[in-house]
Design a protein around this motif. Structure first.
Motif, PDB file in Angstrom:
ATOM      1  N   VAL A  47       0.934  -1.178   0.255  1.00  0.00           N
ATOM      2  CA  VAL A  47      -0.191   0.053   0.052  1.00  0.00           C
ATOM      3  C   VAL A  47       1.683   1.146  -0.188  1.00  0.00           C
ATOM      4  CG1 VAL A  47      -2.028  -1.151   1.265  1.00  0.00           C
ATOM      5  CG2 VAL A  47      -0.065   0.118   2.517  1.00  0.00           C
ATOM      6  N   GLU A  48       0.551   2.498  -0.078  1.00  0.00           N
ATOM      7  CA  GLU A  48       0.984   3.816  -0.194  1.00  0.00           C
ATOM      8  C   GLU A  48       1.100   3.971   0.634  1.00  0.00           C
ATOM      9  OE1 GLU A  48      -0.674   6.386  -3.860  1.00  0.00           O
ATOM     10  OE2 GLU A  48       0.168   5.016  -5.193  1.00  0.00           O
ATOM     11  N   THR A  49       2.305   5.228   1.349  1.00  0.00           N
ATOM     12  CA  THR A  49       2.667   5.189   2.884  1.00  0.00           C
ATOM     13  C   THR A  49       1.989   6.985   2.367  1.00  0.00           C
ATOM     14  OG1 THR A  49       4.234   5.068   2.871  1.00  0.00           O
ATOM     15  CG2 THR A  49       3.881   3.561   3.425  1.00  0.00           C
ATOM     16  N   GLY A  50       2.936   7.799   1.214  1.00  0.00           N
ATOM     17  CA  GLY A  50       2.644   9.192   0.805  1.00  0.00           C
ATOM     18  C   GLY A  50       3.838   9.973   1.479  1.00  0.00           C
ATOM     19  N   GLY A  51       4.822   8.452   1.619  1.00  0.00           N
ATOM     20  CA  GLY A  51       6.798   9.082   2.092  1.00  0.00           C
ATOM     21  C   GLY A  51       6.981   8.882   0.846  1.00  0.00           C
ATOM     22  N   PRO A  52       8.679   9.648   0.731  1.00  0.00           N
ATOM     23  CA  PRO A  52       8.761   9.966  -0.507  1.00  0.00           C
ATOM     24  C   PRO A  52       9.550   8.863  -1.345  1.00  0.00           C
ATOM     25  CG  PRO A  52      10.825  10.036   1.627  1.00  0.00           C
ATOM     26  CD  PRO A  52       9.163   9.881   1.757  1.00  0.00           C
ATOM     27  N   GLN A  53       8.933   8.791  -2.584  1.00  0.00           N
ATOM     28  CA  GLN A  53       9.868   7.933  -3.509  1.00  0.00           C
ATOM     29  C   GLN A  53      11.373   7.496  -4.325  1.00  0.00           C
ATOM     30  OE1 GLN A  53       6.824   7.409  -6.514  1.00  0.00           O
ATOM     31  NE2 GLN A  53       5.095   6.697  -4.732  1.00  0.00           N
ATOM     32  N   ILE A  54      12.321   7.121  -3.392  1.00  0.00           N
ATOM     33  CA  ILE A  54      13.694   7.017  -4.277  1.00  0.00           C
ATOM     34  C   ILE A  54      13.808   5.988  -5.567  1.00  0.00           C
ATOM     35  CG2 ILE A  54      16.080   5.347  -3.664  1.00  0.00           C
ATOM     36  CD1 ILE A  54      15.293   6.402  -1.363  1.00  0.00           C
ATOM     37  N   ILE A  55      13.461   4.891  -5.578  1.00  0.00           N
ATOM     38  CA  ILE A  55      12.776   4.423  -7.146  1.00  0.00           C
ATOM     39  C   ILE A  55      11.375   4.046  -7.707  1.00  0.00           C
ATOM     40  CG2 ILE A  55      15.095   3.283  -7.236  1.00  0.00           C
ATOM     41  CD1 ILE A  55      13.538   0.883  -6.006  1.00  0.00           C
ATOM     42  N   PRO A  56      10.557   4.560  -8.779  1.00  0.00           N
ATOM     43  CA  PRO A  56       9.222   4.338  -8.704  1.00  0.00           C
ATOM     44  C   PRO A  56       8.861   2.846  -8.383  1.00  0.00           C
ATOM     45  CG  PRO A  56      10.690   4.912 -10.652  1.00  0.00           C
ATOM     46  CD  PRO A  56      11.834   4.235  -9.834  1.00  0.00           C
ATOM     47  N   PRO A  57       7.529   3.208  -7.914  1.00  0.00           N
ATOM     48  CA  PRO A  57       6.715   1.614  -7.670  1.00  0.00           C
ATOM     49  C   PRO A  57       6.457   0.800  -8.603  1.00  0.00           C
ATOM     50  CG  PRO A  57       5.596   3.798  -6.510  1.00  0.00           C
ATOM     51  CD  PRO A  57       6.568   4.136  -7.352  1.00  0.00           C
ATOM     52  N   GLY A  58       6.732   0.885  -9.412  1.00  0.00           N
ATOM     53  CA  GLY A  58       6.607   0.251 -10.538  1.00  0.00           C
ATOM     54  C   GLY A  58       7.964  -0.689 -10.746  1.00  0.00           C
ATOM     55  N   ASP A  59       9.909  -0.057 -10.492  1.00  0.00           N
ATOM     56  CA  ASP A  59      10.522  -0.622 -10.664  1.00  0.00           C
ATOM     57  C   ASP A  59      10.683  -1.815  -9.863  1.00  0.00           C
ATOM     58  OD1 ASP A  59      11.710   0.414 -13.306  1.00  0.00           O
ATOM     59  OD2 ASP A  59      12.731   2.396 -12.549  1.00  0.00           O
ATOM     60  N   PHE A  60      10.339  -0.950  -8.472  1.00  0.00           N
ATOM     61  CA  PHE A  60      10.518  -1.499  -6.847  1.00  0.00           C
ATOM     62  C   PHE A  60       9.163  -3.395  -6.878  1.00  0.00           C
ATOM     63  CE2 PHE A  60       7.983  -3.486  -3.087  1.00  0.00           C
ATOM     64  CZ  PHE A  60       9.756  -3.995  -2.311  1.00  0.00           C
ATOM     65  N   LEU A  61       7.936  -3.073  -7.780  1.00  0.00           N
ATOM     66  CA  LEU A  61       7.681  -4.816  -8.467  1.00  0.00           C
ATOM     67  C   LEU A  61       8.097  -5.257  -9.244  1.00  0.00           C
ATOM     68  CD1 LEU A  61       4.317  -3.244  -8.637  1.00  0.00           C
ATOM     69  CD2 LEU A  61       5.330  -4.524  -6.534  1.00  0.00           C
TER      70      LEU A  61
END
Length: 325
Positions: free
Chosen positions: A82-96
């Motif tokens: 789930v999204e936390t609203g925190g900063p994204q060092i890398i995009p969620p798509g890359d993480f997945l």
């Protein structure tokens, strides 16, 4: 509990940009399906260190890239992201996408991916664009070196050069051992090693001086409003780059301390059984740079002077002024 690499706080709300750059570089290489050992070698060569100041290891890196906080995510009680609203060092798509690689590339799962590479740091470059070569296994799993395509983490890369690691490293060993076998060269190895280590020590001093200037810059900025935030960040970034560059260069040269001094009767046999650190030290002692060019024909298995250009380190009177082409 130790903080997560890339963040200043345990709530994952404040990014430590100097570390975030390392995460982005590691993530981009993981997306290219580079092995964790290869990525760790790149991180260590670039001067990145863990939160405890140690060298990167595959299991440590895997745990960082597998933490959803680096993409502004968290796992709920059922294990869903789930999204936390925190900063994204890398995009969620890359993480997945990185997580999708997890089953087949667990650091402990495939021993073949853990083989180390002889050429590291800035020693090996692309002959076309002069960018540093990275360790990159081929599709069939064999070790290889590659010029990575242009990206934010690898600016200027052409992506046009790839070479089989076994054949490349064998060629380098043959060239270096041929030099070591010369009596006039063997007699100067001790002196040459001292010279190279002295250069490394000087680079360490320059890095330390830059750290001092960086610390003073931060204090001056905190005390006065004469410098804009933009100017401060630019100056701080420039000093960080200088520190990383000098530290990386020093670390590369310091590998020469493993080179033995004295007569070695059977160089070929010695090389086969020498530790990797010693082999790396020999390369650094003899070579300033190794440039790799594209193969003459697609699928070529030839590695020779037409493809690999050696720039020999200048020390004593034993090294030729000529550069092989």
């Amino acid at each position: 509990m130790a903080r997560l690499y890339g963040f200043e706080d345990m709530a994952y709300r404040r990014v430590r940009e100097s570390e975030a750059e390392g995460i982005r570089g590691a993530a981009s290489r993981r997306l290219l399906e580079q092995s964790y050992p290869a990525i760790c070698e790149w991180l260590n060569a670039e001067g990145y260190r863990t939160t405890r100041g140690g060298l990167w290891k595959p299991d440590v890196l895997a745990s960082v890239l597998d933490n959803p906080a680096i993409a502004g995510l968290a796992e709920d009680e059922t294990g869903n992201l789930v999204e936390t609203g925190g900063p994204q060092i890398i995009p969620p798509g890359d993480f997945l996408a990185i997580r999708a690689l997890r089953p087949s590339n667990n650091p402990d799962a495939r021993r073949a991916d853990q083989r180390e590479y002889l050429v590291s740091g800035s020693l090996g470059i692309c002959g076309l664009c002069t960018c540093t070569l990275g360790a990159s296994p081929s599709n069939n799993g064999s070790r290889g070196y590659r010029c990575l395509p242009d990206s934010a983490q690898h600016p200027g890369g052409c992506g046009k050069v790839r070479i089989n690691a076994d054949r490349f490293e064998t060629y380098l060993a043959e060239q270096v051992l041929a030099e070591m076998a010369k009596p006039e060269v063997a007699a100067l190895i001790g002196q040459a090693r001292a010279e190279v280590l002295a250069q490394a020590a000087e680079l360490r001093k320059e890095a330390a001086a830059a750290r001092g200037r960086q610390a003073r810059l931060g204090k001056d900025f905190g005390r006065s409003s004469e410098m804009s935030l933009k100017a401060f960040k630019a100056a701080d970034r420039e000093l960080s780059e200088l520190i990383t560059q000098r530290t990386t260069q020093a670390r590369l040269l310091e590998q020469a301390k493993s080179v033995p001094v004295g007569d070695i009767p059977d160089l070929v046999r010695w090389w086969k059984h020498a530790p990797l650190a010693t082999k790396k030290g020999v390369l650094v002692l003899f070579l300033e740079q190794v440039a790799v060019f594209p193969a003459a024909a697609r699928g070529s298995r030839t590695v020779d002077a037409d493809r690999v250009a050696l720039r020999w380190r200048q020390w004593g009177v034993a090294t030729s002024d000529e550069e092989s082409a």
